[in-house]
Design a protein around this motif. Structure first.
Motif, short mmCIF file in Angstrom:
data_model
loop_
_atom_site.label_atom_id
_atom_site.label_comp_id
_atom_site.label_asym_id
_atom_site.label_seq_id
_atom_site.Cartn_x
_atom_site.Cartn_y
_atom_site.Cartn_z
N GLN A 102 0.85 -1.19 0.00
CA GLN A 102 0.00 0.00 0.00
C GLN A 102 0.88 1.24 0.00
N PRO A 103 0.43 2.32 -0.62
CA PRO A 103 1.21 3.55 -0.56
C PRO A 103 1.39 4.01 0.89
N ILE A 104 2.56 4.56 1.18
CA ILE A 104 2.79 5.13 2.51
C ILE A 104 1.94 6.39 2.66
N ALA A 105 1.36 6.56 3.84
CA ALA A 105 0.52 7.74 4.08
C ALA A 105 0.66 8.17 5.53
N LEU A 106 0.34 9.44 5.78
CA LEU A 106 0.32 9.96 7.14
C LEU A 106 -0.85 9.39 7.92
N GLY A 107 -1.99 9.18 7.23
CA GLY A 107 -3.16 8.62 7.89
C GLY A 107 -4.43 9.32 7.48
N ARG A 108 -5.50 9.00 8.21
CA ARG A 108 -6.81 9.64 8.03
C ARG A 108 -7.07 10.54 9.24
N PRO A 109 -7.91 11.56 9.09
CA PRO A 109 -8.24 12.40 10.25
C PRO A 109 -8.87 11.57 11.36
N ILE A 110 -8.43 11.78 12.59
CA ILE A 110 -9.03 11.09 13.72
C ILE A 110 -10.37 11.75 14.06
N ALA A 111 -11.07 11.20 15.03
CA ALA A 111 -12.39 11.73 15.41
C ALA A 111 -12.30 13.20 15.78
N ASN A 112 -13.32 13.96 15.40
CA ASN A 112 -13.42 15.40 15.70
C ASN A 112 -12.30 16.22 15.07
N THR A 113 -11.75 15.70 13.97
CA THR A 113 -10.68 16.39 13.26
C THR A 113 -11.01 16.45 11.77
N LYS A 114 -10.75 17.57 11.16
CA LYS A 114 -10.92 17.75 9.72
C LYS A 114 -9.57 18.04 9.09
N ALA A 115 -9.34 17.45 7.92
CA ALA A 115 -8.11 17.71 7.18
C ALA A 115 -8.48 18.22 5.79
N TYR A 116 -7.68 19.14 5.28
CA TYR A 116 -7.94 19.74 3.98
C TYR A 116 -6.64 19.83 3.20
N VAL A 117 -6.70 19.50 1.92
CA VAL A 117 -5.59 19.76 1.00
C VAL A 117 -6.07 20.85 0.06
N LEU A 118 -5.44 22.03 0.17
CA LEU A 118 -5.96 23.22 -0.50
C LEU A 118 -4.94 23.79 -1.48
N ASP A 119 -5.46 24.47 -2.52
CA ASP A 119 -4.58 25.14 -3.46
C ASP A 119 -4.25 26.54 -2.95
N GLN A 120 -3.61 27.35 -3.79
CA GLN A 120 -3.16 28.67 -3.35
C GLN A 120 -4.30 29.63 -3.07
N GLN A 121 -5.49 29.33 -3.58
CA GLN A 121 -6.66 30.17 -3.31
C GLN A 121 -7.55 29.56 -2.23
N LEU A 122 -7.02 28.59 -1.51
CA LEU A 122 -7.74 27.90 -0.44
C LEU A 122 -8.93 27.10 -0.96
N ASN A 123 -8.84 26.59 -2.18
CA ASN A 123 -9.87 25.71 -2.73
C ASN A 123 -9.48 24.26 -2.47
N PRO A 124 -10.44 23.42 -2.04
CA PRO A 124 -10.15 22.00 -1.83
C PRO A 124 -9.74 21.33 -3.14
N LEU A 125 -8.75 20.45 -3.05
CA LEU A 125 -8.22 19.77 -4.23
C LEU A 125 -8.72 18.33 -4.30
N PRO A 126 -8.83 17.77 -5.51
CA PRO A 126 -9.31 16.40 -5.67
C PRO A 126 -8.23 15.38 -5.32
N ILE A 127 -8.61 14.12 -5.33
CA ILE A 127 -7.69 13.01 -5.04
C ILE A 127 -6.48 13.09 -5.97
N GLY A 128 -5.30 12.98 -5.40
CA GLY A 128 -4.07 12.94 -6.18
C GLY A 128 -3.44 14.28 -6.47
N ALA A 129 -4.19 15.37 -6.28
CA ALA A 129 -3.65 16.71 -6.55
C ALA A 129 -2.88 17.21 -5.33
N THR A 130 -1.76 17.86 -5.57
CA THR A 130 -0.88 18.31 -4.50
C THR A 130 -1.21 19.72 -4.06
N GLY A 131 -1.30 19.92 -2.76
CA GLY A 131 -1.53 21.24 -2.18
C GLY A 131 -1.00 21.27 -0.77
#
Length: 293
Positions: A102-131
């Motif tokens: 499996q690909p190495i990963a940091l993990g998934r957000p734990i309970a009561n936690t939100k994670a976002y991968v955002l671009d330079q304009q703070l827009n959420p990015l799709p799967i595989g896109a780097t931000g």
């Protein structure tokens, strides 16, 4: 406090014990430790020492990147997890099992936690896109105590909440991407730094201030040593003596690493609060010269 809230016992190992795999292995066995969270360097030292493992031990690797290490650890304990956390976002914000093939990963957000991968304009990015990776949730800090300038570099109100909660969102300074299985992985570039970063361009209250990258001369010896430490830690060829550490992509864990290097090279023991109050090469060097330890 998380283990204590679950009724577990916490064992605090000394720095000398942590630096010697045989002594740390003795602590694990003697106190029947069932979970250990450590950076890759500790696990690498364990494996290199010939450690035979512990069947009931769950192993947490902070910011995992070493595929071969994970493959060697999996047979040595109960399970291996990747995790990510910081003083700003929570000691553990992301967590998930690591498995072979499996690909190495940091993990998934734990309970009561939100994670976002955002671009330079703070827009959420799709799967595989780097931000840039942002963390928000009940475990995240609201800012640095009595450090409004430093807080503005890392924290902003979370614009994605619709439940009426007022929570901060922390800029981690890491370049990351979503995987198809819902985990978050580091991109090829481990840390977001300078012109190669995916640093967001947020509203004025959360403005990242661009800084020049040349060293301003002349420098005294102390300032030059501090600048060398910053360049290595931030992976930059040059660092402006008056550039803000957080604007350059720094974060609290990296600050602790820099403080350890300053102690090693200059013999000065500075507190994290001193660093946060003086987040430039010039200001930090001045504190060393003034004896503000």
């Amino acid at each position: 406090f998380m283990p204590l809230l679950m009724g577990a016992q916490v064992i605090l190992a000394s720095a000398a014990t942590i630096s010697q795999p045989d002594r740390l292995a003795h602590v694990l066995a003697n106190y029947h430790v069932t979970m250990l969270q450590a950076p890759e360097s500790i696990w690498q030292a364990f494996v290199a020492s010939g450690w035979q493992g512990q069947a009931d031990l769950t192993m947490l690797i902070a910011d995992p990147t070493d595929t071969q290490l994970i493959k060697r650890l999996i047979p040595l304990g109960k399970a291996v997890y990747g995790c990510f956390g910081s003083a700003e976002s929570g000691i553990i914000s992301l967590l998930a099992p690591l498995q072979i093939d499996q690909p190495i990963a940091l993990g998934r957000p734990i309970a009561n936690t939100k994670a976002y991968v955002l671009d330079q304009q703070l827009n959420p990015l799709p799967i595989g896109a780097t931000g840039q990776l942002f963390i928000s949730g009940d475990g995240a800090a609201a800012g640095y105590f009595n450090q409004p300038t430093a807080s503005q570099q890392r924290f902003m109100p979370n614009p994605f909440l619709s439940n009426g909660k007022q929570l901060q969102m922390v800029a981690t300074g890491l370049s990351a991407k979503w995987l198809a299985d819902g985990r978050i992985a580091l991109s090829d570039q481990v840390a977001v730094t300078g012109e190669n970063s995916a640093t967001a361009t947020p509203p004025a209250a959360f403005e990242f201030r661009p800084q020049p990258t040349q060293i301003i001369l002349p420098m005294g010896r102390t300032e030059a040593v501090v600048a060398d430490i910053w360049r290595a830690a931030l992976d930059r060829e040059t660092v402006d003596a008056n550039a803000d550490f957080f604007a350059l992509g720094g974060h609290s864990l990296l600050a602790l690493h820099i403080l350890a290097q300053i102690k090693d090279k200059l013999g000065a023991t500075l507190s994290l609060n001193t660093f946060l109050a003086n987040p430039t090469v010039a200001a930090l060097a001045k504190q060393i010269g003034n004896g503000s330890l």
